[in-house]
Design a protein around this motif. Structure first.
Motif, PDB file in Angstrom:
ATOM      1  N   LYS A  56      -0.023 -18.869   7.892  1.00  0.00           N
ATOM      2  CA  LYS A  56       1.305 -18.659   7.535  1.00  0.00           C
ATOM      3  C   LYS A  56       1.952 -18.537   8.973  1.00  0.00           C
ATOM      4  O   LYS A  56       3.278 -18.892   9.249  1.00  0.00           O
ATOM      5  CB  LYS A  56       1.612 -17.436   6.705  1.00  0.00           C
ATOM      6  N   ASN A  60       4.642 -20.695  10.499  1.00  0.00           N
ATOM      7  CA  ASN A  60       6.093 -20.244  10.563  1.00  0.00           C
ATOM      8  C   ASN A  60       6.424 -19.600  11.796  1.00  0.00           C
ATOM      9  O   ASN A  60       7.314 -18.671  12.006  1.00  0.00           O
ATOM     10  CB  ASN A  60       6.154 -19.187   9.335  1.00  0.00           C
ATOM     11  N   ASN A  80       2.488  -8.374   2.578  1.00  0.00           N
ATOM     12  CA  ASN A  80       3.241  -8.918   1.372  1.00  0.00           C
ATOM     13  C   ASN A  80       2.132  -9.968   1.041  1.00  0.00           C
ATOM     14  O   ASN A  80       2.075  -9.785  -0.266  1.00  0.00           O
ATOM     15  CB  ASN A  80       4.152  -9.881   2.090  1.00  0.00           C
ATOM     16  N   GLU A  81       1.345 -10.421   1.666  1.00  0.00           N
ATOM     17  CA  GLU A  81       0.078 -11.414   1.154  1.00  0.00           C
ATOM     18  C   GLU A  81      -0.794 -10.509   0.413  1.00  0.00           C
ATOM     19  O   GLU A  81      -0.964 -11.093  -0.922  1.00  0.00           O
ATOM     20  CB  GLU A  81      -0.672 -12.071   2.149  1.00  0.00           C
ATOM     21  N   THR A  84       0.695  -9.420  -2.826  1.00  0.00           N
ATOM     22  CA  THR A  84       1.159 -10.589  -3.761  1.00  0.00           C
ATOM     23  C   THR A  84      -0.145 -10.934  -4.483  1.00  0.00           C
ATOM     24  O   THR A  84      -0.241 -11.106  -5.721  1.00  0.00           O
ATOM     25  CB  THR A  84       1.666 -11.772  -2.886  1.00  0.00           C
ATOM     26  N   LYS A  88      -0.693 -10.784  -8.515  1.00  0.00           N
ATOM     27  CA  LYS A  88      -1.018 -12.004  -9.161  1.00  0.00           C
ATOM     28  C   LYS A  88      -2.409 -11.800  -9.963  1.00  0.00           C
ATOM     29  O   LYS A  88      -2.499 -12.027 -11.347  1.00  0.00           O
ATOM     30  CB  LYS A  88      -1.547 -13.130  -8.252  1.00  0.00           C
ATOM     31  N   GLN A 156       9.330  -1.626   7.568  1.00  0.00           N
ATOM     32  CA  GLN A 156      10.619  -1.319   7.600  1.00  0.00           C
ATOM     33  C   GLN A 156      11.334  -0.136   6.746  1.00  0.00           C
ATOM     34  O   GLN A 156      12.162  -0.362   5.914  1.00  0.00           O
ATOM     35  CB  GLN A 156      11.336  -2.798   6.979  1.00  0.00           C
TER      36      GLN A 156
ATOM     37  N   ASP B 124       4.307 -17.659  -5.627  1.00  0.00           N
ATOM     38  CA  ASP B 124       4.319 -16.963  -4.207  1.00  0.00           C
ATOM     39  C   ASP B 124       5.095 -17.959  -3.213  1.00  0.00           C
ATOM     40  O   ASP B 124       4.555 -19.145  -3.277  1.00  0.00           O
ATOM     41  CB  ASP B 124       2.645 -16.989  -3.736  1.00  0.00           C
ATOM     42  N   PHE B 125       6.092 -17.455  -2.768  1.00  0.00           N
ATOM     43  CA  PHE B 125       6.916 -18.533  -2.027  1.00  0.00           C
ATOM     44  C   PHE B 125       6.783 -18.534  -0.760  1.00  0.00           C
ATOM     45  O   PHE B 125       7.443 -19.332   0.069  1.00  0.00           O
ATOM     46  CB  PHE B 125       8.383 -18.222  -2.451  1.00  0.00           C
ATOM     47  N   GLY B 126       5.984 -17.297  -0.141  1.00  0.00           N
ATOM     48  CA  GLY B 126       5.825 -17.292   1.167  1.00  0.00           C
ATOM     49  C   GLY B 126       6.775 -16.590   1.942  1.00  0.00           C
ATOM     50  O   GLY B 126       7.014 -16.453   3.077  1.00  0.00           O
ATOM     51  N   SER B 128       9.258 -12.703   2.056  1.00  0.00           N
ATOM     52  CA  SER B 128       9.602 -11.449   1.563  1.00  0.00           C
ATOM     53  C   SER B 128      10.986 -11.531   0.853  1.00  0.00           C
ATOM     54  O   SER B 128      11.798 -12.352   1.270  1.00  0.00           O
ATOM     55  CB  SER B 128       9.181 -10.668   2.506  1.00  0.00           C
ATOM     56  N   TYR B 130      12.953  -9.576   2.149  1.00  0.00           N
ATOM     57  CA  TYR B 130      14.187  -9.513   3.371  1.00  0.00           C
ATOM     58  C   TYR B 130      14.293 -10.818   3.754  1.00  0.00           C
ATOM     59  O   TYR B 130      15.523 -11.070   4.257  1.00  0.00           O
ATOM     60  CB  TYR B 130      13.416  -8.674   4.580  1.00  0.00           C
ATOM     61  N   GLU B 134      18.032 -12.648   3.906  1.00  0.00           N
ATOM     62  CA  GLU B 134      18.794 -13.214   4.990  1.00  0.00           C
ATOM     63  C   GLU B 134      19.429 -14.451   4.990  1.00  0.00           C
ATOM     64  O   GLU B 134      20.540 -14.836   5.426  1.00  0.00           O
ATOM     65  CB  GLU B 134      17.619 -13.383   6.076  1.00  0.00           C
TER      66      GLU B 134
END
Lengths: 180, 176
Positions: A56, A60, A80-81, A84, A88, A156, B124-126, B128, B130, B134
Protein backbone atom coordinates in the motif's frame (compact mmCIF):
# COMPACT_ATOMS: atom_id res chain seq x y z
CA UNK A 1 20.33 6.38 7.54
CA UNK A 2 18.89 8.00 4.42
CA UNK A 3 16.88 11.22 4.90
CA UNK A 4 13.11 10.80 4.63
CA UNK A 5 12.72 13.55 2.01
CA UNK A 6 15.30 11.94 -0.25
CA UNK A 7 13.70 8.55 0.23
CA UNK A 8 10.25 9.84 -0.70
CA UNK A 9 11.65 11.59 -3.80
CA UNK A 10 13.46 8.42 -4.84
CA UNK A 11 10.30 6.35 -4.32
CA UNK A 12 8.43 8.64 -6.68
CA UNK A 13 11.02 8.48 -9.48
CA UNK A 14 10.68 5.34 -11.63
CA UNK A 15 14.44 5.01 -12.13
CA UNK A 16 15.21 4.99 -8.39
CA UNK A 17 11.96 3.46 -7.13
CA UNK A 18 13.07 -0.17 -6.80
CA UNK A 19 16.23 0.62 -4.85
CA UNK A 20 14.45 3.15 -2.63
CA UNK A 21 11.70 0.67 -1.84
CA UNK A 22 14.28 -1.88 -0.76
CA UNK A 23 15.82 0.72 1.55
CA UNK A 24 12.39 1.61 2.91
CA UNK A 25 11.52 -2.02 3.65
CA UNK A 26 14.90 -2.70 5.26
CA UNK A 27 14.66 0.43 7.40
CA UNK A 28 11.14 -0.06 8.72
CA UNK A 29 10.31 -3.78 8.45
CA UNK A 30 11.17 -4.74 12.01
CA UNK A 31 9.60 -1.71 13.69
CA UNK A 32 6.37 -2.08 11.69
CA UNK A 33 6.32 -5.85 12.16
CA UNK A 34 6.44 -5.61 15.96
CA UNK A 35 3.85 -2.86 15.95
CA UNK A 36 1.50 -5.03 13.88
CA UNK A 37 2.33 -8.24 15.72
CA UNK A 38 1.30 -6.73 19.03
CA UNK A 39 -2.08 -5.88 17.54
CA UNK A 40 -2.85 -9.15 15.74
CA UNK A 41 -0.76 -11.40 18.05
CA UNK A 42 0.00 -14.27 15.63
CA UNK A 43 2.88 -14.32 13.17
CA UNK A 44 0.97 -15.33 10.02
CA UNK A 45 -1.48 -12.47 10.34
CA UNK A 46 1.32 -10.05 11.17
CA UNK A 47 3.22 -11.20 8.07
CA UNK A 48 0.14 -10.69 5.85
CA UNK A 49 -0.59 -7.27 7.26
CA UNK A 50 3.05 -6.19 7.03
CA UNK A 51 3.30 -7.18 3.36
CA UNK A 52 0.02 -5.44 2.55
CA UNK A 53 1.19 -2.36 4.42
CA UNK A 54 4.38 -2.09 2.36
CA UNK A 55 2.49 -2.73 -0.89
CA UNK A 56 0.00 0.00 0.00
CA UNK A 57 2.85 2.38 0.83
CA UNK A 58 4.53 1.60 -2.50
CA UNK A 59 1.36 2.13 -4.51
CA UNK A 60 0.23 5.25 -2.66
CA UNK A 61 3.50 7.09 -2.20
CA UNK A 62 2.24 9.83 -4.56
CA UNK A 63 -0.62 10.38 -2.12
CA UNK A 64 1.81 11.05 0.73
CA UNK A 65 1.52 14.80 1.17
CA UNK A 66 4.53 15.29 3.43
CA UNK A 67 2.52 17.07 6.12
CA UNK A 68 3.47 14.39 8.60
CA UNK A 69 6.66 12.36 8.74
CA UNK A 70 6.93 9.29 6.54
CA UNK A 71 7.23 6.86 9.46
CA UNK A 72 4.07 8.19 11.13
CA UNK A 73 2.18 7.87 7.83
CA UNK A 74 3.43 4.28 7.59
CA UNK A 75 2.44 3.56 11.18
CA UNK A 76 -1.04 4.88 10.44
CA UNK A 77 -1.39 2.58 7.43
CA UNK A 78 -0.05 -0.38 9.43
CA UNK A 79 -2.42 0.32 12.32
CA UNK A 80 -5.43 0.67 10.01
CA UNK A 81 -4.52 -2.53 8.15
CA UNK A 82 -4.12 -4.50 11.37
CA UNK A 83 -7.36 -3.20 12.90
CA UNK A 84 -9.23 -3.83 9.64
CA UNK A 85 -8.04 -7.44 9.66
CA UNK A 86 -9.33 -7.92 13.20
CA UNK A 87 -12.65 -6.32 12.29
CA UNK A 88 -13.01 -8.65 9.29
CA UNK A 89 -12.13 -11.66 11.43
CA UNK A 90 -14.70 -10.90 14.12
CA UNK A 91 -17.33 -10.25 11.46
CA UNK A 92 -16.57 -13.48 9.60
CA UNK A 93 -16.66 -15.46 12.83
CA UNK A 94 -19.80 -13.68 14.00
CA UNK A 95 -18.29 -12.72 17.34
CA UNK A 96 -17.62 -9.44 19.14
CA UNK A 97 -14.24 -7.69 19.28
CA UNK A 98 -13.87 -8.68 22.94
CA UNK A 99 -14.54 -12.36 22.18
CA UNK A 100 -12.05 -12.27 19.33
CA UNK A 101 -9.39 -10.79 21.64
CA UNK A 102 -10.02 -13.58 24.15
CA UNK A 103 -9.67 -16.25 21.46
CA UNK A 104 -6.50 -14.68 20.12
CA UNK A 105 -4.90 -14.82 23.56
CA UNK A 106 -6.07 -18.41 24.11
CA UNK A 107 -4.47 -19.39 20.79
CA UNK A 108 -1.13 -18.04 22.01
CA UNK A 109 -0.74 -21.01 24.35
CA UNK A 110 -0.37 -23.33 21.36
CA UNK A 111 1.51 -20.81 19.18
CA UNK A 112 5.00 -22.01 18.26
CA UNK A 113 6.12 -18.41 17.83
CA UNK A 114 5.09 -17.40 21.32
CA UNK A 115 7.63 -18.29 23.96
CA UNK A 116 6.12 -16.27 26.75
CA UNK A 117 6.04 -17.52 30.31
CA UNK A 118 3.03 -17.42 32.62
CA UNK A 119 3.40 -13.72 33.45
CA UNK A 120 3.79 -12.74 29.77
CA UNK A 121 0.68 -14.71 28.89
CA UNK A 122 -1.14 -13.04 31.72
CA UNK A 123 -0.03 -9.66 30.37
CA UNK A 124 -1.60 -10.54 27.01
CA UNK A 125 -4.83 -11.47 28.81
CA UNK A 126 -4.71 -8.13 30.59
CA UNK A 127 -4.01 -6.24 27.35
CA UNK A 128 -7.01 -7.92 25.73
CA UNK A 129 -9.26 -6.22 28.28
CA UNK A 130 -8.01 -2.70 27.49
CA UNK A 131 -9.76 -0.30 25.10
CA UNK A 132 -8.12 -0.28 21.65
CA UNK A 133 -6.43 3.11 22.04
CA UNK A 134 -4.95 2.31 25.46
CA UNK A 135 -3.59 -0.97 24.17
CA UNK A 136 -1.98 0.72 21.17
CA UNK A 137 -0.43 3.49 23.26
CA UNK A 138 0.88 1.04 25.84
CA UNK A 139 2.56 -1.17 23.24
CA UNK A 140 4.05 1.77 21.36
CA UNK A 141 5.40 3.41 24.51
CA UNK A 142 6.35 0.44 26.69
CA UNK A 143 7.64 -2.05 24.15
CA UNK A 144 8.61 0.12 21.20
CA UNK A 145 9.92 2.95 23.36
CA UNK A 146 8.41 5.60 21.08
CA UNK A 147 8.22 9.23 22.15
CA UNK A 148 4.80 10.71 22.88
CA UNK A 149 5.29 13.18 20.01
CA UNK A 150 5.88 10.28 17.60
CA UNK A 151 2.86 8.34 18.87
CA UNK A 152 0.79 11.51 18.68
CA UNK A 153 1.60 11.94 15.00
CA UNK A 154 1.01 8.28 14.20
CA UNK A 155 -2.32 7.99 16.03
CA UNK A 156 -3.39 11.60 15.47
CA UNK A 157 -4.13 12.08 19.15
CA UNK A 158 -2.90 14.87 21.43
CA UNK A 159 0.14 14.21 23.62
CA UNK A 160 -1.93 14.96 26.74
CA UNK A 161 -4.55 12.37 25.84
CA UNK A 162 -1.81 9.83 25.11
CA UNK A 163 -0.14 10.40 28.47
CA UNK A 164 -3.47 9.89 30.18
CA UNK A 165 -4.15 6.72 28.15
CA UNK A 166 -0.72 5.32 28.96
CA UNK A 167 -1.03 6.09 32.65
CA UNK A 168 -4.45 4.43 32.80
CA UNK A 169 -3.24 1.42 30.82
CA UNK A 170 -0.28 0.87 33.15
CA UNK A 171 -2.48 1.12 36.25
CA UNK A 172 -5.04 -1.34 34.84
CA UNK A 173 -2.38 -3.81 33.70
CA UNK A 174 -0.58 -3.71 37.03
CA UNK A 175 -3.83 -4.26 38.88
CA UNK A 176 -4.69 -7.20 36.59
CA UNK A 177 -1.26 -8.78 37.03
CA UNK A 178 -1.39 -8.45 40.80
CA UNK A 179 -4.68 -10.35 40.92
CA UNK A 180 -4.41 -14.05 41.79
CA UNK B 1 38.11 34.73 52.78
CA UNK B 2 38.74 31.81 50.51
CA UNK B 3 37.15 31.62 47.11
CA UNK B 4 34.19 29.25 46.91
CA UNK B 5 35.60 27.38 43.91
CA UNK B 6 38.93 26.69 45.54
CA UNK B 7 38.83 22.91 45.59
CA UNK B 8 42.46 21.92 45.13
CA UNK B 9 42.19 19.46 48.04
CA UNK B 10 39.34 17.53 46.38
CA UNK B 11 39.43 15.32 43.34
CA UNK B 12 36.79 13.70 41.14
CA UNK B 13 36.98 10.43 39.18
CA UNK B 14 38.34 10.82 35.67
CA UNK B 15 35.66 11.93 33.16
CA UNK B 16 33.16 12.60 35.96
CA UNK B 17 31.83 15.90 34.59
CA UNK B 18 31.84 14.73 30.94
CA UNK B 19 29.28 12.00 31.59
CA UNK B 20 27.38 13.82 34.33
CA UNK B 21 24.51 15.18 32.15
CA UNK B 22 23.80 11.79 30.58
CA UNK B 23 23.81 10.01 33.92
CA UNK B 24 21.52 12.63 35.44
CA UNK B 25 19.03 12.44 32.53
CA UNK B 26 19.02 8.64 32.73
CA UNK B 27 18.26 8.82 36.44
CA UNK B 28 15.44 11.32 35.92
CA UNK B 29 13.92 9.14 33.20
CA UNK B 30 14.07 6.08 35.44
CA UNK B 31 12.53 7.90 38.39
CA UNK B 32 9.73 9.36 36.26
CA UNK B 33 8.90 6.12 34.58
CA UNK B 34 5.52 4.97 35.91
CA UNK B 35 6.51 1.34 35.68
CA UNK B 36 9.49 1.62 38.04
CA UNK B 37 9.37 -1.43 40.26
CA UNK B 38 6.36 -2.55 38.27
CA UNK B 39 5.09 -6.08 37.91
CA UNK B 40 4.94 -5.59 34.14
CA UNK B 41 7.30 -7.97 32.31
CA UNK B 42 10.02 -6.39 30.18
CA UNK B 43 9.49 -8.71 27.22
CA UNK B 44 6.30 -10.01 25.66
CA UNK B 45 7.39 -13.46 24.54
CA UNK B 46 6.75 -13.12 20.81
CA UNK B 47 9.10 -14.75 18.33
CA UNK B 48 9.44 -14.98 14.55
CA UNK B 49 10.51 -17.84 12.24
CA UNK B 50 14.23 -18.10 11.44
CA UNK B 51 15.37 -15.73 8.67
CA UNK B 52 11.93 -14.14 8.47
CA UNK B 53 13.22 -10.57 8.19
CA UNK B 54 15.99 -11.55 5.77
CA UNK B 55 13.47 -13.12 3.38
CA UNK B 56 10.78 -10.47 3.71
CA UNK B 57 12.09 -8.20 0.94
CA UNK B 58 11.92 -10.98 -1.65
CA UNK B 59 8.40 -11.97 -0.54
CA UNK B 60 7.09 -8.42 -0.88
CA UNK B 61 8.80 -7.97 -4.26
CA UNK B 62 7.24 -11.21 -5.53
CA UNK B 63 3.80 -10.06 -4.37
CA UNK B 64 4.26 -6.68 -6.06
CA UNK B 65 5.42 -8.31 -9.31
CA UNK B 66 2.39 -10.58 -9.17
CA UNK B 67 0.12 -7.55 -8.79
CA UNK B 68 1.83 -5.70 -11.63
CA UNK B 69 1.63 -8.57 -14.11
CA UNK B 70 -2.14 -8.38 -13.81
CA UNK B 71 -2.12 -4.96 -15.52
CA UNK B 72 0.50 -5.61 -18.25
CA UNK B 73 -0.84 -4.52 -21.63
CA UNK B 74 -1.48 -7.26 -24.15
CA UNK B 75 0.40 -7.02 -27.45
CA UNK B 76 -1.58 -5.47 -30.38
CA UNK B 77 -2.02 -8.69 -32.38
CA UNK B 78 -3.49 -10.53 -29.48
CA UNK B 79 -5.66 -7.51 -28.83
CA UNK B 80 -7.53 -8.07 -32.10
CA UNK B 81 -8.35 -11.59 -31.06
CA UNK B 82 -9.48 -10.44 -27.66
CA UNK B 83 -11.59 -7.65 -29.15
CA UNK B 84 -13.21 -10.08 -31.59
CA UNK B 85 -13.91 -12.59 -28.83
CA UNK B 86 -15.19 -9.83 -26.56
CA UNK B 87 -17.49 -8.45 -29.30
CA UNK B 88 -19.01 -11.87 -29.89
CA UNK B 89 -19.43 -12.38 -26.17
CA UNK B 90 -21.10 -8.97 -25.83
CA UNK B 91 -23.50 -9.76 -28.69
CA UNK B 92 -24.42 -13.11 -27.15
CA UNK B 93 -24.86 -11.55 -23.71
CA UNK B 94 -26.93 -8.70 -25.12
CA UNK B 95 -29.24 -11.14 -26.88
CA UNK B 96 -29.66 -13.18 -23.70
CA UNK B 97 -29.79 -10.03 -21.60
CA UNK B 98 -32.61 -8.45 -23.56
CA UNK B 99 -34.73 -11.52 -22.92
CA UNK B 100 -33.86 -11.67 -19.24
CA UNK B 101 -34.02 -7.92 -18.65
CA UNK B 102 -37.77 -7.96 -18.69
CA UNK B 103 -37.46 -9.39 -15.23
CA UNK B 104 -36.33 -7.09 -12.38
CA UNK B 105 -32.86 -5.60 -12.61
CA UNK B 106 -31.05 -4.35 -9.51
CA UNK B 107 -30.51 -0.61 -9.36
CA UNK B 108 -28.76 1.57 -6.80
CA UNK B 109 -32.13 2.81 -5.56
CA UNK B 110 -33.36 -0.75 -5.04
CA UNK B 111 -30.49 -1.56 -2.64
CA UNK B 112 -31.45 -1.68 1.00
CA UNK B 113 -29.66 0.92 3.12
CA UNK B 114 -28.55 -1.84 5.46
CA UNK B 115 -26.83 -3.60 2.53
CA UNK B 116 -24.95 -0.43 1.62
CA UNK B 117 -23.93 0.15 5.24
CA UNK B 118 -22.89 -3.48 5.54
CA UNK B 119 -20.77 -3.16 2.40
CA UNK B 120 -18.98 -0.06 3.76
CA UNK B 121 -18.53 -1.80 7.09
CA UNK B 122 -17.01 -5.00 5.75
CA UNK B 123 -15.08 -3.77 2.70
CA UNK B 124 -11.52 -2.59 2.92
CA UNK B 125 -11.22 0.51 0.73
CA UNK B 126 -7.65 1.19 1.66
CA UNK B 127 -8.58 4.61 3.05
CA UNK B 128 -8.78 5.68 6.65
CA UNK B 129 -11.65 7.84 7.82
CA UNK B 130 -9.22 10.77 7.87
CA UNK B 131 -8.42 10.24 4.21
CA UNK B 132 -12.10 9.98 3.31
CA UNK B 133 -12.81 13.14 5.30
CA UNK B 134 -10.17 14.98 3.28
CA UNK B 135 -12.02 14.42 0.00
CA UNK B 136 -15.59 14.62 1.28
CA UNK B 137 -17.15 17.92 0.13
CA UNK B 138 -18.36 18.98 3.57
CA UNK B 139 -19.23 22.50 2.35
CA UNK B 140 -21.90 21.11 0.05
CA UNK B 141 -23.47 18.94 2.74
CA UNK B 142 -26.66 19.83 4.57
CA UNK B 143 -27.78 18.33 7.86
CA UNK B 144 -30.69 16.83 5.94
CA UNK B 145 -28.22 14.80 3.84
CA UNK B 146 -27.13 12.91 6.94
CA UNK B 147 -30.19 12.77 9.19
CA UNK B 148 -33.28 10.91 8.15
CA UNK B 149 -35.54 12.71 10.61
CA UNK B 150 -35.80 16.41 9.99
CA UNK B 151 -35.82 18.84 12.86
CA UNK B 152 -37.94 21.94 12.71
CA UNK B 153 -36.00 25.17 13.28
CA UNK B 154 -37.93 25.98 16.44
CA UNK B 155 -36.86 22.70 18.05
CA UNK B 156 -33.23 23.47 17.28
CA UNK B 157 -33.60 26.99 18.70
CA UNK B 158 -35.30 25.59 21.83
CA UNK B 159 -32.52 23.03 22.27
CA UNK B 160 -29.77 25.64 21.95
CA UNK B 161 -31.64 27.97 24.28
CA UNK B 162 -31.87 25.30 26.95
CA UNK B 163 -28.37 23.93 26.58
CA UNK B 164 -26.18 26.95 25.91
CA UNK B 165 -25.11 29.33 28.64
CA UNK B 166 -25.03 32.42 26.47
CA UNK B 167 -27.61 31.87 23.82
CA UNK B 168 -27.51 35.52 22.73
CA UNK B 169 -23.80 35.25 21.89
CA UNK B 170 -24.67 33.04 18.95
CA UNK B 171 -25.83 36.20 17.15
CA UNK B 172 -28.54 34.37 15.29
CA UNK B 173 -29.95 36.24 12.34
CA UNK B 174 -33.67 36.60 12.35
CA UNK B 175 -35.07 36.28 8.86
CA UNK B 176 -38.54 37.37 9.89
Amino acid sequence: MIAEDTLVDDLRRPETQAKAFEVLVNTYKERLYWHIRRIVLNHDDADDVLQNTFIKIYKNIDGFNGESQLYSWMYRIATNEALTLLKKKSKNMGISDAELQERMVSNLEADVYFNGDEIELKLQRALATLPKKQKLVFNMKYYQDMKYEEISEALQTSVGALKASYHLAVKKLEAFLKED
Amino acid sequence: MKKADNHKNFKTPEGYFEGFTDRLLDRIATNESPEKGSVLPKSDGFGVPDNYFEELNAKIKAKLDQDETKVIKLNPRRNYLYYAAASIAVLVLLTIGIRISRTTEPTFESLAKSDIEDYFESSDFGFSTYEIAEVLPIDDLEVSDILENQFADEYIIDYLDENLENFEELNLLNDD
